[in-house]
Design an enzyme around this catalytic site. Structure first.
Site, PDB file in Angstrom:
ATOM      1  CE  LYS A 276      -4.020  -1.946   2.698  1.00  0.00           C
ATOM      2  NZ  LYS A 276      -5.016  -1.691   1.760  1.00  0.00           N
ATOM      3  NE  ARG A 350     -10.676  -9.858  -1.706  1.00  0.00           N
ATOM      4  CZ  ARG A 350     -11.289  -9.100  -2.481  1.00  0.00           C
ATOM      5  NH1 ARG A 350     -11.332  -9.647  -3.680  1.00  0.00           N
ATOM      6  NH2 ARG A 350     -11.267  -7.730  -2.228  1.00  0.00           N
TER       7      ARG A 350
HETATM    8  N1  BES Z   1      -8.039  -3.701   4.472  1.00  0.00           N
HETATM    9  C1  BES Z   1      -8.270  -3.510   3.129  1.00  0.00           C
HETATM   10  C2  BES Z   1      -9.438  -2.654   2.805  1.00  0.00           C
HETATM   11  C3  BES Z   1      -9.652  -1.333   3.477  1.00  0.00           C
HETATM   12  C4  BES Z   1      -9.495  -0.190   2.846  1.00  0.00           C
HETATM   13  C5  BES Z   1     -10.030  -1.487   4.899  1.00  0.00           C
HETATM   14  C6  BES Z   1      -9.521   0.983   3.410  1.00  0.00           C
HETATM   15  C7  BES Z   1     -10.282   0.068   5.502  1.00  0.00           C
HETATM   16  C8  BES Z   1     -10.042   1.249   4.535  1.00  0.00           C
HETATM   17  C9  BES Z   1      -8.118  -4.776   2.217  1.00  0.00           C
HETATM   18  O1  BES Z   1      -7.493  -5.879   2.751  1.00  0.00           O
HETATM   19  C10 BES Z   1      -7.677  -4.175   0.811  1.00  0.00           C
HETATM   20  O2  BES Z   1      -6.678  -3.872   0.646  1.00  0.00           O
HETATM   21  N2  BES Z   1      -8.532  -4.441  -0.091  1.00  0.00           N
HETATM   22  C11 BES Z   1      -8.245  -3.961  -1.592  1.00  0.00           C
HETATM   23  C12 BES Z   1      -8.822  -4.954  -2.518  1.00  0.00           C
HETATM   24  C13 BES Z   1      -8.003  -4.937  -3.846  1.00  0.00           C
HETATM   25  C14 BES Z   1      -7.002  -5.375  -3.764  1.00  0.00           C
HETATM   26  C15 BES Z   1      -9.168  -6.047  -4.734  1.00  0.00           C
HETATM   27  C16 BES Z   1      -8.986  -2.682  -1.859  1.00  0.00           C
HETATM   28  O3  BES Z   1      -9.822  -2.547  -1.364  1.00  0.00           O
HETATM   29  O4  BES Z   1      -7.972  -1.904  -2.438  1.00  0.00           O
HETATM   30 ZN    ZN Z   2      -5.542  -5.536   1.898  1.00  0.00          ZN
END
Ligand code: BES
Ligand code: ZN
Ligand code: ZN
Length: 495
Positions: A276, A350
Site C-alpha cells: 500500500k 477474503r
Molecule cells: N484492508 C483493506 C481494505 C480497507 C481499505 C479497509 C480501506 C479499510 C479502509 C483490504 O485488505 C484491501 O486492501 N482491499 C483491497 C482489495 C483490492 C486489492 C482488490 C482494496 O480495497 O483496495
Molecule cells: Zn489488504
C-alpha cells in the site's frame, strides 16, 4: 458510569445538570417542556421565541441556573419532528448530552425522557447512547483529562414497569460495554496487538464472561491445511492464530441452528508485496475490526444468553511483505480444497476468511455471518454512512436487515448477481482473489467469500468504511465505532 432509574420528581434529584429534549413543533412547549417552562416563569418559551430553541435535530441549548430545578444547568436538545422520531434518535440525544456535558465539568446528570418514551426500549437506547458516547481514544496519552460523568439518573420512566426497565438498562449496559470492548481492541496499535496478543485478549475476555475458547496455533493451522490463511501469514515473522470462541446454551433444542460469526483480524495490513502507499497506512491497524466486532458480539451474547449455540471464528494474522511472503500470481490451496490465484496480495481479507468460513462449516455452522474491513470499494459505494450487507439466500439477508433497523444501524443490501461471479474466474486456478472487470470491487469480494460459504445461509458485512470514523459526531468520538455489534446481537437473540 453509574446509571440508575430514579423515581423522584426530576426537579428534586441532586445533580449538576438536567438533560431533556424538545421536538420541532412550531415552538409549542408541552408536557415536561411546558412544565419546566412554567417553573422558569416562561423563560424557556422566550428562548424558543427568539429562535435559540427550535427542536432541530441535536441542537443544543445550555441554560445556567434554571429556576425551579435543583441542578446548575439545564441542557435542552433538539429532537426533530415528532412523527420521525425513533429510539435511534433518543440514543443519539443521550450520547450528545454526555459528550457535551463532560467537557463542562458535569459529573452527575439527570436524563429526563418525555411522555412518549417511558418504556424499556427507550431505557435501553438511552443507556447504550450514554455509555458508547463516553468512550475516548486516549488510552496512551499521559496527559489524560479524566473528564468523567460519574452518575446518570434516568427520570421520566414509567414507575410501574421498573422490573422490565431495570432489565432493559442491564441489556443496554452489556451491549454498550461490549461495543466499547471491541473499540478498545480496534484502537490498539499493531505493535501492541499482534495475532498472538489478540488471542490472549480474547482468552481473557472469554474466561471473564464464561465462554469457551480455543486458540489454533500455527501447528494446528498447518494440520488443518488452511492454505489461504497460511499464504497471507507467511510474509510475517508473527505467527497467525485462529481464535474460536463458543457460546453453548444450557439446553440446545434438537435441530437448533448453529450461528457462526467469522471476523477478519488482520492486525496490520501493509498490502504485502502488492504494498500500500504510505499515506494513511497507519490506519491499517484497524484491519482487525471484523474480528473485534465478533469478539464484542460474543461478549454481549455471553450475558444475554441466546437460545442457539454461537461460535466465533477469527482468523488473525499480519499481512507483511517479508522475504517469504506470497507473491502476485501465486496459487494457494484453501482448506476447502479450492485453488486460488492470488492476483493481489492486498486482497488478503477474503483469503483468511475463506478458511475461516470453511472451518465454521466444519464445526457445524448452519448459519454464517462474517464481518470484515474488506474493501476500499465499499466506501466508494456507500461512503461512511451504510455498512455494505451481502447475503444469500435473500430471505436470510432480509431477516438480518430487520435487526439492523430494530437497533438503528444503517446497512444497505448489495447485489449478488451471477455476472459478478464471472469476474473472479481464474485462468489457472478455481478462482482469483480480485475482480477481473472494472468496478464492483466490494461485490466481487463478497462473491469470493460465497465460493466458500456455498449454500449455507451466509451474510457478509463489509465494514471497511464504517468501522472507523475520522471525524467525531456529537454522539460518538472519532476513531473506532463498534458498528454491527448491536445488529448481530439482536439477530442472534431472535434466531
Ligand atoms: N484492508 C483493506 C481494505 C480497507 C481499505 C479497509 C480501506 C479499510 C479502509 C483490504 O485488505 C484491501 O486492501 N482491499 C483491497 C482489495 C483490492 C486489492 C482488490 C482494496 O480495497 O483496495
Ligand atoms: Zn489488504
Ligand atoms: Zn485488509
Amino acid at each position: 458510569m453509574q446509571i440508575q432509574l430514579d423515581s423522584q420528581p426530576y426537579s428534586q434529584i441532586q445533580a449538576d445538570a438536567v438533560v431533556t429534549y424538545v421536538f420541532d413543533r412550531e415552538n409549542k412547549l408541552d408536557g415536561v417542556a411546558g412544565e419546566i417552562d412554567r417553573a422558569m416563569d416562561g423563560r424557556l418559551g422566550l428562548l424558543a421565541a427568539s429562535g435559540e430553541i427550535t427542536g432541530k435535530p441535536l441542537e443544543l441549548a445550555l441554560i445556567h441556573f434554571p429556576q425551579g430545578l435543583g441542578a446548575q444547568k439545564l441542557l435542552v436538545i433538539g429532537a426533530g419532528k415528532p412523527a420521525k422520531f425513533t429510539v435511534a434518535d433518543l440514543r443519539k440525544i443521550a450520547g450528545a448530552a454526555v459528550r457535551f456535558l463532560k467537557t463542562r465539568g458535569v459529573k452527575n446528570m439527570v436524563f429526563l425522557t418525555r411522555e412518549s418514551e417511558r418504556g424499556p426500549d427507550a431505557a435501553q437506547a438511552v443507556v447504550e447512547g450514554l455509555i458508547v458516547a463516553d468512550f475516548e481514544s486516549d488510552k496512551y496519552r499521559t496527559d489524560k483529562k479524566n473528564r468523567e460523568i460519574q452518575t446518570v439518573a434516568l427520570a421520566g420512566f414509567d414507575g410501574a414497569q421498573s422490573a422490565k426497565l431495570n432489565e432493559a438498562i442491564e441489556r443496554g449496559r452489556v451491549i454498550a460495554d461490549s461495543q466499547n470492548f471491541a473499540r478498545d481492541l480496534i484502537n490498539e496499535p499493531s505493535n501492541l496487538l499482534t495475532p498472538r496478543m489478540l488471542a490472549e485478549k480474547a482468552e481473557a475476555m472469554a474466561k471473564e464472561v464464561g465462554l469457551g475458547i480455543e486458540i489454533l496455533d500455527e501447528r494446528k493451522i498447518n494440520e488443518l491445511k488452511m492454505g489461504a490463511l497460511i499464504g497471507v501469514a507467511q510474509g510475517s515473522v508473527e505467527p497467525p492464530r485462529v481464535i474460536v470462541v463458543r457460546y453453548v446454551p444450557e439446553t440446545t433444542p434438537v435441530g437448533a441452528p448453529t450461528l457462526a460469526l467469522v471476523g477478519k483480524a488482520v492486525t496490520f495490513d501493509t498490502g504485502g508485496i502488492s504494498i500500500k502507499p504510505a499515506n494513511n497506512m497507519e490506519k491499517m491497524k484497524y484491519d482487525m475490526g471484523g474480528g473485534a466486532t465478533m469478539l464484542g458480539a460474543m461478549r454481549a451474547l455471553a450475558y444475554l444468553k441466546p437460545k442457539v449455540p454461537v461460535i466465533a471464528i477469527i482468523p488473525a494474522t499480519e499481512n507483511m511483505p517479508g522475504g517469504r511472503a506470497q507473491k502476485p500470481g501465486d496459487v494457494q490451496v484453501a482448506m476447502s480444497g479450492k485453488t486460488i490465484e492470488v492476483i493481489n496480495t492486498d486482497a488478503e481479507g477474503r483469503l483468511i476468511l475463506a478458511d475461516g468460513i470453511t472451518y465454521a462449516k466444519k464445526l457445524g455452522a448452519t448459519h454464517i455471518i462474517d464481518a470484515a474491513t474488506l474493501t476500499g470499494a465499499i466506501e466508494v459505494a456507500l461512503a461512511n454512512v451504510h455498512v455494505g450487507a451481502f447475503g444469500t439466500p435473500r430471505e436470510y439477508l432480509d431477516q438480518f436487515l430487520d435487526s439492523t433497523k430494530a437497533v438503528g444501524e444503517k446497512m444497505w443490501p448489495m447485489p449478488m448477481d451471477e455476472e459478478y461471479q464471472e469476474m473472479i474466474k481464474s485462468n489457472i486456478a478455481d478462482i482469483r482473489n480480485t475482480g477481473s472487470g472494472k468496478g464492483g470491487g466490494a461485490i466481487t469480494g463478497a462473491w469470493f467469500l460465497k465460493e466458500f460459504a456455498e449454500d449455507t445461509p451466509w451474510i457478509h458485512l463489509d465494514i471497511a468504511s464504517t468501522c472507523w470514523v475520522d471525524e467525531g459526531r456529537p454522539w460518538l468520538a472519532k476513531g473506532p465505532t463498534g458498528v454491527a455489534i448491536r445488529s448481530i446481537v439482536d439477530f442472534a437473540m431472535k434466531l
